[in-house]
Design an enzyme around this catalytic site. Structure first.
Site, PDB file in Angstrom:
ATOM      1  N   GLY A 124       0.824  -1.232   0.013  1.00 38.42           N
ATOM      2  CA  GLY A 124       0.245   0.084   0.063  1.00 38.42           C
ATOM      3  C   GLY A 124       0.799   1.062  -0.035  1.00 38.42           C
ATOM      4  CG  ASP A 125      -0.567   4.495   2.167  1.00 35.54           C
ATOM      5  OD1 ASP A 125      -0.668   3.449   2.823  1.00 35.54           O
ATOM      6  OD2 ASP A 125      -0.954   5.291   2.742  1.00 35.54           O
ATOM      7  CD  GLU A 126       1.254   0.129   6.270  1.00 38.75           C
ATOM      8  OE1 GLU A 126       0.340   0.638   7.315  1.00 38.75           O
ATOM      9  OE2 GLU A 126       1.921  -0.998   6.489  1.00 38.75           O
TER      10      GLU A 126
END
Length: 876
Positions: free
Chosen positions: A524-526
């Site tokens: 994801g956006d991690e």
């Protein structure tokens, strides 16, 4: 000084009294001397006597030297065979009929008693019968006057008994005789053992000598036989070597075979006959004979060679059996007559090649010069096997040469094909290596950004934890990065734009960190970064600030400028950590703290964050249990017409009293339900309780029969019209009129998904359910809700009411909404009225409806299940 002379004079009477004493002493010394001499003689016996047959009489003679022993015997117990052996027996009144007797038969005899008990027996005439009866012994044989028996022991083992007895009244035994016999018995056992050992040794030596003599004779015979066998083996080895190394010159092979046969069995005449391919004639590739120089090819007849071919086995023919063969029409009569007249001897063995007879090898002697035997026949049979092998090998060699030529051509063709295949396989191997390398790379890297993935990062992080445990002075840190507004970018611009955005973020983070630091994308956006070898913690904080600033810069994606941000959690690796998951967990917790603190910042993890997370987990776990058990208590607070004080509906909600943390705020447990995915379950619980209350009110005769009940629901039931239809059906199935149900929706929930809920709200409106917009003004209040959505009531957030009448601004806001409500046909409810001042100000402003503790306090709402009586509500 000289000793004084002492003159003692004894009287005649005194001397006479001393005479008996002196005689006793004299007898005692004589007896002692006799016993000592006997012991010496017994010891000498062990050295001088060579066998037991001579030992026992000598022992008898010695014992008779110091006591009367005309009747004497020695018995031995053989425990293995359970017999008693009377090795020596001398008796004046009885003859021994059997030397060996069963131990069971002698069990109750005097001898058996000594052998079983190991005790001696001293029986005299005066008490003989009494002692026998007392010991329960049965005496066998003539009755003696006195009887003494002592055991013979080897250590603690009883091996036999020695007995002396007297049939003469004049010969009596004394205690001294028993003592002497007991004393001597052990020495006798020692002598017996020594003689037995020597006798056994001599017997063993004689037997061994006889065995060695026999072995020597057998060995000499075996040596002679082995010499013959060695000669035979040498010959067989030479034949095997010849057959293994055969070349095209078969004459040399045949001559060498003939020479070997001549050495072993005497073969001055030898030939080899071969059948032609049609098996009609014989040729002789090798022929050596004393009488004939050569043999011509001939057709098959009744010759010796043909006889072996027909029989298919080796044959020994001489003057003793050729006559019978002639009578059986197996042999030509002329040949038989010549062999009988000359006393010839002939050996022949067939040559088998591939299971078929191909010829014969034969040897013969003339004039009785040498007679062949069956051993010679066996040897020739062996030789024939090797000749057949050599012939077969020669034929095979010729066939192989032809086959090899053909094979060489095929190999050349096949080699060309294999070279092409090998080139193709090498190409495939290289491709597979590249695929394997790519698979290994893909397994440890993110396919979108090319960064390390979770697997590789966790592996490196585990190594860092181990390094920290071993070298505490080394510094490591994990930075957890979460991006802001990624979902909006992905949803609004599309997944391709989202991918471009993530790649650009990866490049910007990479430009902010050192070359040896490990940057990974978890999903994801991690993103996470593993730092090592830094001096002070401030260095990591500076790098984190650079990352935040870099991501805060605008992104240009598909010619559109978009903005994002980053929230960062920092966890320094300390000795207390045991795994990579623990560090990622704490860095993640710090990141969430940064997001909740306003985003666009970094937060360093401390233990209070972990405690808070654990507390939230505990609350969530107990919340799940409470919801599963439906253990929440329901409360209600009515909304009133401010002028007539008429109840327009009652709002139902729950309160939660935690066992250790106390009262949990309403907003907190709704947030827990939202985070843990339990909002739907919570909605079902509230709807179930509301239907139960309405059902209860409808069956009661109280004033609440016509009251309406309100519940707060999430917007999960409004995302699709079908879900709203299902909700209405559940209400009807519960036996409740939808018109008596009021559903309140929170303005903040509508803000997040307002574009999807209007069709579902219209479904609820058409079913007769009263709709309320709750907490109006608490979020991004939008007048579009008031224009677009068919709400029956709009409830102003309690924070506006709490400042009235002090805040003219909030009062004006209420008045404005009241003005709009007149035109848009909804009614305004003021929530949270606590004082008379607030009540009067709202009346003066024209507000018709309100709710709060000033009007009525919160009441526990009794919900009667089947079989449970209702209780009156009480104030809280």
């Amino acid at each position: 000084m000289a000793a004084p002379d002492i003159n003692v004079e004894l009287s005649l009477e005194e001397l006479r009294e001393l005479v008996p004493q002196l005689q006793q002493v004299t007898e005692k010394y004589k007896r002692s001397e006799a016993i000592q001499k006997s012991l010496f003689d017994i010891s000498e016996l062990a050295s001088s006597v060579s066998d037991l047959a001579s030992l026992y009489p000598a022992i008898h003679e010695i014992i008779a030297g110091f006591m009367p022993a005309r009747n004497f015997y020695v018995a031995f117990l053989e425990e293995e065979n359970a017999i008693v052996d009377f090795a020596y027996f001398v008796d004046e009144s009885e003859d021994l009929l059997e030397r060996q007797m069963s131990a069971e038969d002698l069990k109750n005899s005097l001898t058996g008693y000594i052998l079983s008990s190991g005790n001696y027996l001293f029986l005299v005439k005066e008490n003989f019968q009494q002692q026998v009866e007392q010991l329960n012994i049965k005496y066998i044989g003539p009755m003696p006057v006195d009887w003494i028996g002592v055991p013979l022991k080897r250590g603690n083992q009883i091996i036999g008994a020695m007995v002396v007895q007297s049939y003469d009244e004049a010969v009596r035994y004394k205690q001294e005789d028993l003592d002497v016999l007991l004393f001597v018995s052990q020495h006798i056992v020692n002598s017996l053992d020594r003689v037995k050992s020597r006798e056994l040794t001599e017997k063993t030596i004689r037997q061994r000598t006889k065995q060695l003599r026999q072995m020597n004779d057998e060995l000499q015979e075996e040596i002679s036989e082995r010499q013959k066998i060695e000669s035979l083996q040498q010959a067989l080895f030479e034949i095997s070597e010849l057959s293994a190394s055969i070349d095209t010159d078969m004459n040399v092979f045949y001559a060498a075979i003939h020479d070997i046969l001549s050495r072993l069995i005497g073969a001055p005449n030898c030939y080899v006959a071969i059948l032609d391919s049609q098996k009609n004639s014989l040729t002789f590739p090798y022929f050596k004979d004393e009488l004939n120089t050569q043999a011509e090819t001939r057709s098959l007849g009744l010759g010796l060679t043909e006889y072996v071919i027909r029989q298919g086995r080796a044959a020994l023919l001489d003057s003793t059996n050729v006559g019978q063969l002639t009578q059986d029409n197996e042999l030509d009569e002329r040949i038989a007559n010549v062999m009988i007249a000359s006393n010839d001897s002939w050996l022949g063995a067939p040559l088998f090649i591939d299971g078929n007879i191909s010829g014969v090898i034969a040897v013969q002697s003339y004039g009785g010069s040498h007679k062949y035997t069956q051993k010679d026949l066996e040897f020739l049979r062996f030789v024939s096997h090797h000749i057949a092998v050599a012939l077969g090998r020669k034929r095979s060699t010729e066939a192989i040469q032809t086959y090899n030529q053909q094979l060489a051509e095929k190999v050349k063709e096949r080699t060309e094909e294999l070279n092409q295949t090998n080139l193709y396989l090498q190409k495939q191997i290289e491709e597979r290596k590249q695929i394997q390398q790519q698979l290994e790379y893909d397994a440890h890297h993110d396919g979108l950004t090319g960064l390390a993935n979770r697997v590789l990062f966790n592996h490196r992080l585990e190594l860092a934890v181990a390094n920290k445990l071993r070298y505490p002075q080394n510094n490591f840190a994990v930075v957890f990065i979460d991006l802001d507004r990624f979902k909006q970018i992905n949803d609004s611009l599309g997944h391709h734009a989202g991918d471009c955005f993530l790649r650009e973020v990866a490049q910007r983070i990479s430009s902010c960190i050192r070359g040896h630091d490990l940057l990974a994308r978890l999903g994801g956006d991690e993103f996470v970064v593993l730092f090592d070898n830094f001096e002070v913690e401030k260095d990591i904080e500076e790098i984190s600030s650079r990352i935040i600033n870099a991501i805060a810069e605008p992104f240009v994606i598909d010619n559109k400028e978009v903005y994002s941000g980053a929230s960062i959690g920092i966890a320094y690796i300390e000795n207390g950590y045991q795994s990579a998951d623990e560090i990622l967990r704490d860095a993640d917790a710090a990141m969430y703290q940064a997001k909740s603190s306003g985003r666009g910042r970094h937060v360093i993890f401390d233990k209070t964050m972990r405690d808070k997370l654990l507390e939230e987990l505990e609350i969530e776990s107990e919340f799940r249990q409470m919801l599963k058990l439906e253990a929440f208590e329901c409360y209600s607070q009515p909304a009133f017409d401010l002028i007539s004080k008429e109840n327009i509906y009652e709002e139902c909600y729950i309160r939660w009293e935690h066992s250790t943390l106390g009262k949990i705020k309403r907003e907190q447990y709704w947030q827990i339900a939202e985070q843990s995915g339990l909002t739907v379950e919570m909605d079902k619980f509230m709807l179930k309780k509301a239907c139960a209350v309405l059902k209860q009110w409808s069956l009661s005769n109280s004033q609440k029969v016509n009251h309406r009940l309100a519940i707060n629901l999430s917007i999960h039931h409004l995302t699709q019209s079908s879900l709203a239809i299902q909700l209405v059906e559940q209400i009807k199935q519960a036996g409740v009129d939808p018109k008596k149900l009021v559903i309140e929706f929170d303005e903040n929930d509508l803000n997040r998904r307002s574009q999807f809920v209007l069709p579902a709200i219209k479904v609820l409106k058409r079913s007769g359910i009263t709709l309320v917009l709750d907490n109006f003004g608490s979020g991004l209040a939008s007048l579009s809700y008031l224009y677009s959505y068919p709400f029956d009531y709009v409830k102003v957030d309690h924070r506006f009411v709490s400042t009235i009448p002090r805040s003219e601004r909030n009062l004006k806001l209420v008045q404005s909404v009241l003005s709009i409500s007149t035109h848009l046909k909804f009614k305004l409810i003021a929530e949270g009225i606590k004082t008379d001042e607030q009540y009067q100000a709202l009346i003066n402003a024209g507000c018709e409806f309100g709710q709060g503790t000033y009007l009525q306090k919160v009441q526990l709402l009794p919900i009667c299940h089947e079989g449970i009586k209702s209780v009156e509500p009480h104030l809280i």
